[in-house]
Design a protein around this motif. Structure first.
Motif, mmCIF file in Angstrom:
data_model
loop_
_atom_site.group_PDB
_atom_site.id
_atom_site.type_symbol
_atom_site.label_atom_id
_atom_site.label_comp_id
_atom_site.label_asym_id
_atom_site.label_seq_id
_atom_site.Cartn_x
_atom_site.Cartn_y
_atom_site.Cartn_z
ATOM 1 N N THR A 3 33.777 29.636 43.149
ATOM 2 C CA THR A 3 33.195 31.008 43.282
ATOM 3 C C THR A 3 32.429 31.528 42.339
ATOM 4 O OG1 THR A 3 35.511 31.589 44.270
ATOM 5 C CG2 THR A 3 33.889 33.658 43.527
ATOM 6 N N PRO A 4 30.929 31.936 42.556
ATOM 7 C CA PRO A 4 30.233 32.265 41.495
ATOM 8 C C PRO A 4 30.776 33.300 40.794
ATOM 9 C CG PRO A 4 29.084 32.593 43.827
ATOM 10 C CD PRO A 4 30.528 32.370 43.895
ATOM 11 N N THR A 5 30.294 33.196 39.421
ATOM 12 C CA THR A 5 30.962 34.015 38.360
ATOM 13 C C THR A 5 30.160 35.582 38.233
ATOM 14 O OG1 THR A 5 29.400 32.963 36.577
ATOM 15 C CG2 THR A 5 31.605 32.058 36.867
ATOM 16 N N LEU A 215 40.455 44.843 37.567
ATOM 17 C CA LEU A 215 39.146 43.929 37.677
ATOM 18 C C LEU A 215 39.024 42.850 38.578
ATOM 19 C CD1 LEU A 215 36.034 43.562 36.953
ATOM 20 C CD2 LEU A 215 36.818 42.358 34.940
ATOM 21 N N GLY A 216 40.437 41.961 38.335
ATOM 22 C CA GLY A 216 40.423 40.865 39.035
ATOM 23 C C GLY A 216 40.400 41.177 40.616
ATOM 24 N N GLU A 217 41.171 42.108 41.073
ATOM 25 C CA GLU A 217 41.389 42.393 42.489
ATOM 26 C C GLU A 217 39.932 42.741 43.092
ATOM 27 O OE1 GLU A 217 44.197 44.856 45.557
ATOM 28 O OE2 GLU A 217 44.475 45.080 43.727
ATOM 29 N N PHE A 218 39.009 43.744 42.173
ATOM 30 C CA PHE A 218 37.844 44.033 42.668
ATOM 31 C C PHE A 218 36.814 42.878 42.728
ATOM 32 C CE2 PHE A 218 33.663 45.981 42.163
ATOM 33 C CZ PHE A 218 33.472 46.959 43.249
ATOM 34 N N ARG A 254 35.010 35.220 35.291
ATOM 35 C CA ARG A 254 34.841 33.979 35.766
ATOM 36 C C ARG A 254 35.798 33.283 36.570
ATOM 37 N NH1 ARG A 254 33.166 32.617 29.363
ATOM 38 N NH2 ARG A 254 30.903 33.442 29.729
ATOM 39 N N HIS A 255 36.751 34.273 37.174
ATOM 40 C CA HIS A 255 37.762 34.014 38.010
ATOM 41 C C HIS A 255 38.847 33.005 37.404
ATOM 42 C CE1 HIS A 255 35.402 36.175 40.884
ATOM 43 N NE2 HIS A 255 34.159 35.642 40.450
ATOM 44 N N LYS A 256 39.109 32.904 36.241
ATOM 45 C CA LYS A 256 40.018 32.043 35.691
ATOM 46 C C LYS A 256 41.465 32.634 35.825
ATOM 47 C CE LYS A 256 36.641 29.684 32.277
ATOM 48 N NZ LYS A 256 36.632 29.493 30.916
#
Length: 259
Positions: A3-5, A215-218, A254-256
């Motif tokens: 997934t793009p960061t 933020l993660g959900e958005f 960065r979707h970590k």
């Protein structure tokens, strides 16, 4: 496929607000900007206002010089493009002309607003904004417009010549905090707005009340180029420390991690 960061630009307004509560330059804004960049932030954001309640004109130049020393790091100045000179505040556009940031985010806030709380209505604002967008492009500055997730308005932003939009995420953050039944509908609106913007050639930034909880959900919405976060990150820094707070937000960008 990974997934793009999403890039993280740290807004330093609230650190400046703390400094302004006393005489002198403590906490030092440039030092804290350095901490953010050393922790991995992709850029710095400031929102100077005529009353200088937080960011002062001198801060704009000092932070611009800091960013200029670091290739690949971006400086973003946001604010009301029609803000006029007041005291030693030279006016928003004049400040941008002198500082030459990488990105200028135009925001429809008035001098007496506590914070930005809505996007542009370009049915009313386009004619006044058009020459300013053109001037910013002539200066080599990327232009982003603060917008609600309204497809018609986003099309108007593209027609006006904007390079990006910044989606105003206040309603999403409020719905997330309240566990509102409207949350999924709002996320669908932001997703549709992002997809449409990118389809017509606009980059997409986002900001306002984003935090470690929401933020993660958005960012499950694909295609968000950058988030600008200041208030919540500064609050988190009180308990985590500034560098760890920046890194926590970067992990989400960065979707970590997910929250």
């Amino acid at each position: 496929m990974s997934t793009p960061t999403t890039k993280l630009s740290v807004n330093l307004n609230k650190i400046a607000l703390i400094r302004n509560s006393r005489e002198g330059s403590y906490p030092d804004l440039v030092h804290h900007g350095e901490i953010c960049l050393e922790a991995g932030a992709d850029g710095l954001t400031v929102h100077p206002r005529p009353d200088q309640r937080h960011i002062r004109p001198g801060d704009v130049f000092d932070l611009g010089a800091l960013v200029a020393e670091r290739p690949g790091i971006e400086f973003n100045i946001e604010g009301n493009p029609h803000a006029a000179p007041l005291g030693n505040y030279p006016g928003f556009m004049e400040l941008v002309r002198q500082a030459r940031p990488h990105q200028c985010t135009l925001v429809p806030d008035s001098n007496d607003q506590l914070t930005s709380d809505h996007g542009f209505d370009l049915r009313q604002s386009a004619d006044a904004l058009r020459p300013l967008v053109e001037e910013l492009h002539d200066l080599g500055i990327r232009v982003s417009l603060f917008m609600d997730p309204d497809l018609e308005q986003i099309e108007r932003a593209q027609a006006l010549g904007a390079d990006r939009i910044e989606l105003y995420t206040g309603p999403y953050a409020a719905a997330h905090k309240a566990h509102s039944s409207e949350l999924e509908t709002l996320l669908d609106d932001y997703r549709a707005a992002t997809q449409h913007a990118r389809k017509i050639g606009l980059g997409v930034n986002a900001g306002h009340d984003l935090n470690l909880d929401n933020l993660g959900e958005f960012l499950r919405i694909p295609g968000i180029d950058e988030v600008s976060i200041g208030h919540a990150l500064t609050v988190d820094a009180l308990s985590l420390g500034l560098a760890p707070a920046v890194k926590a937000y970067l992990d989400l960008c960065r979707h970590k991690t997910r929250r």
